[in-house]
Design a protein around this motif. Structure first.
Motif, PDB file in Angstrom:
ATOM      1  N   ARG A  97       0.831  -1.204   0.000  1.00  0.00           N
ATOM      2  CA  ARG A  97       0.000   0.000   0.000  1.00  0.00           C
ATOM      3  C   ARG A  97       0.862   1.248   0.000  1.00  0.00           C
ATOM      4  NH1 ARG A  97      -3.765  -1.139   5.098  1.00  0.00           N
ATOM      5  NH2 ARG A  97      -1.699  -1.720   5.875  1.00  0.00           N
ATOM      6  N   SER A  98       0.415   2.248  -0.740  1.00  0.00           N
ATOM      7  CA  SER A  98       1.119   3.520  -0.812  1.00  0.00           C
ATOM      8  C   SER A  98       0.153   4.638  -0.437  1.00  0.00           C
ATOM      9  CB  SER A  98       1.666   3.750  -2.226  1.00  0.00           C
ATOM     10  OG  SER A  98       2.261   5.030  -2.334  1.00  0.00           O
ATOM     11  N   ARG A 100       0.234   7.604  -1.513  1.00  0.00           N
ATOM     12  CA  ARG A 100      -0.114   8.205  -2.793  1.00  0.00           C
ATOM     13  C   ARG A 100      -0.016   7.133  -3.884  1.00  0.00           C
ATOM     14  NH1 ARG A 100       0.462  13.704  -3.344  1.00  0.00           N
ATOM     15  NH2 ARG A 100      -0.449  13.311  -5.384  1.00  0.00           N
ATOM     16  N   PHE A 103      -0.958   1.874  -4.643  1.00  0.00           N
ATOM     17  CA  PHE A 103      -0.008   0.828  -4.276  1.00  0.00           C
ATOM     18  C   PHE A 103       1.229   0.924  -5.160  1.00  0.00           C
ATOM     19  CE2 PHE A 103      -1.827  -1.348  -7.901  1.00  0.00           C
ATOM     20  CZ  PHE A 103      -0.818  -2.198  -8.363  1.00  0.00           C
ATOM     21  N   ALA A 104       2.284   0.250  -4.710  1.00  0.00           N
ATOM     22  CA  ALA A 104       3.534   0.198  -5.468  1.00  0.00           C
ATOM     23  C   ALA A 104       3.980  -1.241  -5.594  1.00  0.00           C
ATOM     24  CB  ALA A 104       4.616   1.025  -4.779  1.00  0.00           C
ATOM     25  N   SER A 145       7.700   8.233 -11.355  1.00  0.00           N
ATOM     26  CA  SER A 145       6.996   7.724 -10.174  1.00  0.00           C
ATOM     27  C   SER A 145       6.515   8.834  -9.251  1.00  0.00           C
ATOM     28  CB  SER A 145       7.898   6.774  -9.386  1.00  0.00           C
ATOM     29  OG  SER A 145       8.149   5.599 -10.107  1.00  0.00           O
ATOM     30  N   LEU A 148       3.736   8.357  -6.655  1.00  0.00           N
ATOM     31  CA  LEU A 148       3.931   7.740  -5.345  1.00  0.00           C
ATOM     32  C   LEU A 148       4.388   8.729  -4.280  1.00  0.00           C
ATOM     33  CD1 LEU A 148       5.833   4.481  -6.413  1.00  0.00           C
ATOM     34  CD2 LEU A 148       3.402   4.712  -5.912  1.00  0.00           C
ATOM     35  N   LYS A 149       4.876   9.888  -4.683  1.00  0.00           N
ATOM     36  CA  LYS A 149       5.501  10.815  -3.736  1.00  0.00           C
ATOM     37  C   LYS A 149       4.464  11.580  -2.909  1.00  0.00           C
ATOM     38  CE  LYS A 149       9.669  11.682  -6.494  1.00  0.00           C
ATOM     39  NZ  LYS A 149      10.482  12.724  -7.171  1.00  0.00           N
ATOM     40  N   VAL A 155       8.292   9.045   0.046  1.00  0.00           N
ATOM     41  CA  VAL A 155       7.155   8.179  -0.252  1.00  0.00           C
ATOM     42  C   VAL A 155       6.774   7.470   1.037  1.00  0.00           C
ATOM     43  CG1 VAL A 155       7.822   7.814  -2.663  1.00  0.00           C
ATOM     44  CG2 VAL A 155       8.586   6.209  -0.909  1.00  0.00           C
ATOM     45  N   PHE A 157       5.076   3.829   2.232  1.00  0.00           N
ATOM     46  CA  PHE A 157       4.548   2.490   1.969  1.00  0.00           C
ATOM     47  C   PHE A 157       4.093   1.869   3.284  1.00  0.00           C
ATOM     48  CE2 PHE A 157       7.841   2.243  -1.676  1.00  0.00           C
ATOM     49  CZ  PHE A 157       7.005   2.984  -2.493  1.00  0.00           C
ATOM     50  N   ARG A 192       4.776   2.854 -10.774  1.00  0.00           N
ATOM     51  CA  ARG A 192       4.575   2.138  -9.511  1.00  0.00           C
ATOM     52  C   ARG A 192       5.810   1.349  -9.058  1.00  0.00           C
ATOM     53  NH1 ARG A 192      -0.753   2.299  -8.232  1.00  0.00           N
ATOM     54  NH2 ARG A 192      -2.239   2.660  -9.926  1.00  0.00           N
TER      55      ARG A 192
END
Length: 295
Positions: A97-98, A100, A103-104, A145, A148-149, A155, A157, A192
């Motif tokens: 889970r991310s 932002r 997910f990654a 990416s 995700l930030k 980031v 996670f 991702r």
């Protein structure tokens, strides 16, 4: 000696349970894991069994199935051996889970080096340098990416925050990985993709799995059985594994299967026609559906 070889990736469309048959702590039905790394894995015997069952239904030719996968127990099983070998499937990308970007897909230097080394030993080249290691507090991501930030340099996670490492060749690594992945993953893969340290990756694949609590119903009374509560460990959907298939000439040759090339064509055709295959347990609950991609 094996004459043909294939690289296969397995993309989990639903949670997957390849059971280990043991109980760990509060988990009653744990998943299979590598002994030395504790990474999730899919045993080659289970993969081969599922694909043999699929071939039996798809081909409806018992002789062809036996020639490729070997005779079943009870039908003169010692007469000749299988001409196809499926390796254990190892984890390549694990979803987390991310904060932002939902997910990654994370991986680690050790996982990438192992994947690259195994490919090169089979004659497949990956012309890209793998980072020697990543600091436990940092993450390597692609230039695209930004999804995700949480700010310019961080980031998040699960419940952990990582600093984005500045210079990297993550884009080149992602480009090389993409060609082995199912087509539907390739469009936004770079956005991702993330590389974490080996230590962080080990902790995520150990503790960020899915745990479901189930109950056992008494079929006579329709109520919960006494002591019928149990937990099941699952590899989450979106995880990606990889493995290899090795093929030799059939020991039991038929008119249409007289060499390894013919066997390879049959297997590739099977995967093309049936790219989504059910692996592992809990089939009636919709678990274990995986998209198979052959390279």
């Amino acid at each position: 000696m094996f004459k043909e070889k294939l690289v296969i990736t397995y993309h989990a469309l639903t949670p997957v349970h390849f059971g280990s048959g043991v109980s760990l702590s509060y988990v009653d039905n744990a998943i299979q894991r590598e002994k030395h790394t504790d990474y999730p894995m899919l045993a080659g015997s289970g993969i081969k069994g599922a694909i043999r069952e699929l071939a039996s239904r798809a081909w409806q030719d018992k002789d062809k199935v036996s020639a490729i996968f070997g005779p079943e127990a009870g039908e003169n099983s010692s007469a000749y051996a299988s001409c196809i070998s499926f390796t254990d499937a190892k984890i390549l990308l694990f979803p987390v889970r991310s904060v932002r970007g939902v997910f990654a897909w994370i991986t680690s230097p050790y996982v990438l080096k192992r994947f690259k080394s195994e490919l090169e030993s089979l004659g497949f080249r990956i012309e890209v340098e793998i980072p020697p290691d990543v600091d436990d507090s940092k993450v390597v991501i692609c230039n695209s990416s930004s999804v995700l930030k949480i700010d310019d340099s961080k980031v998040a996670f699960e419940e952990f925050i990582f600093e984005v490492e500045g210079s990297s060749n993550a884009d080149a690594i992602a480009t090389n990985l993409k060609k082995y992945l199912p087509y539907e993953l390739q469009n936004d893969f770079e956005s991702r993709f993330a590389i974490v340290s080996d230590n962080v990756f080990r902790d995520f694949v150990k503790y960020a799995v899915e745990i479901r609590t189930r109950i056992r119903i008494n079929q006579t009374t329709g109520t919960v059985e006494q002591g019928g509560l149990f937990t099941v460990e699952l590899v989450p959907a979106e995880a990606v594994f990889y493995g290899f298939v090795f093929i030799t000439d059939p020991y039991n040759k038929t008119q249409n299967l007289n060499d390894s090339s013919a066997v390879k064509n049959e297997i590739c055709s099977l995967f093309k026609d049936y790219s989504i295959i059910q692996f592992g347990g809990d089939e009636t609950l919709g678990m274990g559906l995986m998209k198979v991609n052959v390279y």
